[in-house]
Design a protein around this motif. Structure first.
Motif, PDB file in Angstrom:
ATOM      1  N   UNK A 157       0.903  -1.176   0.010  1.00 25.11           N
ATOM      2  CA  UNK A 157      -0.020   0.084   0.041  1.00 25.11           C
ATOM      3  C   UNK A 157       0.931   1.357  -0.111  1.00 25.11           C
ATOM      4  N   UNK A 158       2.074   1.047   0.369  1.00 22.16           N
ATOM      5  CA  UNK A 158       2.835   2.066   0.633  1.00 22.16           C
ATOM      6  C   UNK A 158       3.951   2.206  -0.589  1.00 22.16           C
ATOM      7  N   UNK A 159       3.952   1.340  -1.572  1.00 20.36           N
ATOM      8  CA  UNK A 159       4.607   1.048  -2.438  1.00 20.36           C
ATOM      9  C   UNK A 159       6.036   0.792  -2.119  1.00 20.36           C
ATOM     10  N   UNK A 160       6.419   0.031  -1.330  1.00 24.15           N
ATOM     11  CA  UNK A 160       7.697  -0.523  -0.538  1.00 24.15           C
ATOM     12  C   UNK A 160       7.660  -1.782  -1.458  1.00 24.15           C
ATOM     13  N   UNK A 217       2.410   3.774 -10.947  1.00 29.61           N
ATOM     14  CA  UNK A 217       2.870   2.495 -10.987  1.00 29.61           C
ATOM     15  C   UNK A 217       2.602   2.131 -12.669  1.00 29.61           C
ATOM     16  N   UNK A 218       1.477   2.508 -13.052  1.00 30.94           N
ATOM     17  CA  UNK A 218       0.874   2.172 -14.634  1.00 30.94           C
ATOM     18  C   UNK A 218       2.005   3.074 -15.529  1.00 30.94           C
ATOM     19  N   UNK A 219       2.197   4.275 -15.275  1.00 37.43           N
ATOM     20  CA  UNK A 219       2.925   5.175 -16.013  1.00 37.43           C
ATOM     21  C   UNK A 219       4.594   4.913 -15.966  1.00 37.43           C
ATOM     22  N   UNK A 220       4.681   4.310 -14.792  1.00 35.24           N
ATOM     23  CA  UNK A 220       6.490   3.970 -14.443  1.00 35.24           C
ATOM     24  C   UNK A 220       7.111   5.369 -14.325  1.00 35.24           C
ATOM     25  N   UNK A 257       7.029   2.041  -7.048  1.00 36.65           N
ATOM     26  CA  UNK A 257       7.931   1.105  -5.960  1.00 36.65           C
ATOM     27  C   UNK A 257       9.177   0.725  -6.559  1.00 36.65           C
ATOM     28  N   UNK A 258       9.423   0.387  -7.783  1.00 39.53           N
ATOM     29  CA  UNK A 258      10.831  -0.010  -8.407  1.00 39.53           C
ATOM     30  C   UNK A 258      12.043   0.966  -8.538  1.00 39.53           C
ATOM     31  N   UNK A 259      11.570   2.232  -8.384  1.00 39.22           N
ATOM     32  CA  UNK A 259      12.643   3.242  -8.570  1.00 39.22           C
ATOM     33  C   UNK A 259      12.134   4.447  -7.794  1.00 39.22           C
ATOM     34  N   UNK A 260      13.098   4.992  -6.945  1.00 38.32           N
ATOM     35  CA  UNK A 260      12.596   5.979  -5.913  1.00 38.32           C
ATOM     36  C   UNK A 260      12.536   7.319  -6.724  1.00 38.32           C
ATOM     37  N   UNK A 261      13.327   7.288  -7.759  1.00 36.92           N
ATOM     38  CA  UNK A 261      13.311   8.802  -8.661  1.00 36.92           C
ATOM     39  C   UNK A 261      13.755   9.837  -7.571  1.00 36.92           C
ATOM     40  N   UNK A 273       7.325  10.943   3.090  1.00 38.58           N
ATOM     41  CA  UNK A 273       8.697  10.386   2.937  1.00 38.58           C
ATOM     42  C   UNK A 273       9.062  10.621   1.390  1.00 38.58           C
ATOM     43  N   UNK A 274      10.453  10.357   0.903  1.00 35.08           N
ATOM     44  CA  UNK A 274      10.904  10.803  -0.417  1.00 35.08           C
ATOM     45  C   UNK A 274       9.874  10.156  -1.565  1.00 35.08           C
ATOM     46  N   UNK A 275       9.150   9.118  -1.446  1.00 35.48           N
ATOM     47  CA  UNK A 275       8.674   8.617  -2.592  1.00 35.48           C
ATOM     48  C   UNK A 275       7.033   8.748  -2.440  1.00 35.48           C
ATOM     49  N   UNK A 276       6.461   9.301  -1.195  1.00 35.66           N
ATOM     50  CA  UNK A 276       5.110   9.441  -1.123  1.00 35.66           C
ATOM     51  C   UNK A 276       4.836  10.630   0.009  1.00 35.66           C
ATOM     52  N   UNK A 277       4.358  11.843  -0.451  1.00 36.13           N
ATOM     53  CA  UNK A 277       4.047  12.769   0.358  1.00 36.13           C
ATOM     54  C   UNK A 277       3.036  13.637  -0.214  1.00 36.13           C
ATOM     55  N   UNK A 278       2.735  14.635   0.657  1.00 34.46           N
ATOM     56  CA  UNK A 278       1.608  15.549   0.274  1.00 34.46           C
ATOM     57  C   UNK A 278       1.726  16.915   1.064  1.00 34.46           C
TER      58      UNK A 278
END
Length: 324
Positions: free
Chosen positions: A145-148, A248-251, A273-277, A297-302
């Motif tokens: 759910x958090x893309x880990x 995830x769909x757009x990668x 999830x596969x790349x933190x960008x 956090x770096x991959x998910x924030x608002x």
């Protein structure tokens, strides 16, 4: 009657997963312990803490980022509560990690790790649960759910993840549903209770409509960033999920814009999830932070920003994405 153990967690799947694992270990060791579950957003934590009983054994704060603007008030409140019982804070958000020393100084025990998921941290409790195999599944749901991690569509847990995520997003403010899910995990070892399945069925159509609209409302797209504008739609609690699925769909990382009241806009960011960008993630966070408050956090924030500045913010975001 023994003193209760209290859990205050973020009401999303990650926070609830970590909560369930720890709660089960406590109940396995002390079956008579009364467990009380509360839920809070970071900016509401001071109000939620007022619901903590005068007497308690332990208070767990799970997957709740520290709102830095609230810290002066929060620190005083936590210090007062710490005199009544033990407080443990388990989290993975950078804002909380940065306050580690301050939390320790006011008597709070910390379990803080720089991971993408609170459920991953809770895995250290796994072997002390009543059913490690079952709770490993619960942890995986929280991590996904958090893309880990990513659950493929043929994974047996994928449908459960979809159902629970939609149910929680649709009933975003209903604590009773969250308590039903936790009770189902702890007492019945059932991942998706009937109440969650029914809520998901109700919310599915709305979620699908919003997801399609997000894809059609793209205002910018490059190789490393997509921005979509949903400020004219009510989004319930779906915005984070839509951003995650779209990323995830757009990668590629995704920003969704939604309206908060009459004068504010919420910038919601998710990276695949596969790349933190890492580079674009940091740029987006720095730009959003310079205009408003929030975090993650770096991959998910608002971040909540004044709507009056959105034209300038969008220009900075687009210029930054184009420069990479």
């Amino acid at each position: 009657m023994s003193k209760p153990t209290i859990f205050i967690s973020h009401g999303d799947l990650d926070g609830m997963s970590a909560t369930a694992v720890i709660a089960d270990t406590i109940r396995k060791k002390h079956p008579e312990t009364r467990l009380i579950f509360l839920f809070s957003q970071p900016h509401e934590l001071d109000k939620t803490l007022l619901q903590v009983p005068e007497e308690f054994e332990e208070l767990y704060l799970v997957d709740i980022a520290i709102d830095t603007e609230l810290w002066p008030k929060l620190s005083l409140l936590l210090y007062d509560i710490s005199k009544r019982g033990k407080i443990i804070w388990l989290d993975h958000h950078p804002s909380t990690l940065s306050f580690s020393d301050k939390l320790t100084k006011i008597g709070i025990q910390t379990i803080l790790e720089n991971t993408r998921s609170a459920a991953s941290i809770a895995r250290k409790f796994l072997q002390n649960t009543s059913d490690p195999s079952f709770y490993e599944s619960i942890i995986k749901l929280g991590e996904a759910s958090d893309l880990a991690i990513k659950l493929e569509k043929d994974d047996p847990l994928h449908h459960s993840l979809e159902t629970l995520s939609i149910a929680l997003a649709y009933k975003t403010r209903e604590e009773q549903l969250r308590k039903k899910i936790l009770s189902s995990w702890l007492n019945k070892k059932i991942i998706v209770p009937d109440e969650a399945a029914e809520a998901a069925q109700e919310g599915e159509k709305i979620y699908r409509e919003l997801y399609q609209e997000a894809k059609q409302s793209t205002i910018f797209e490059s190789d490393n960033l997509l921005i979509a504008d949903l400020r004219n739609r009510r989004v319930y609690g779906f915005i984070g999920r839509i951003a995650s699925v779209l990323a995830g769909e757009k990668e590629k990382p995704v920003i969704l814009l939604t309206r908060l009241g009459e004068t504010a806009t919420l910038i919601t960011y998710r990276a695949p999830a596969k790349n933190s960008y890492e580079k674009i993630s940091k740029i987006v966070a720095d730009i959003a932070r310079s205009y408003g408050g929030g975090g993650g956090h770096l991959a998910a924030f608002s971040y909540k920003v004044p709507s009056a500045y959105m034209e300038n913010i969008l220009k900075e975001l687009i210029d930054a994405a184009n420069s990479l």
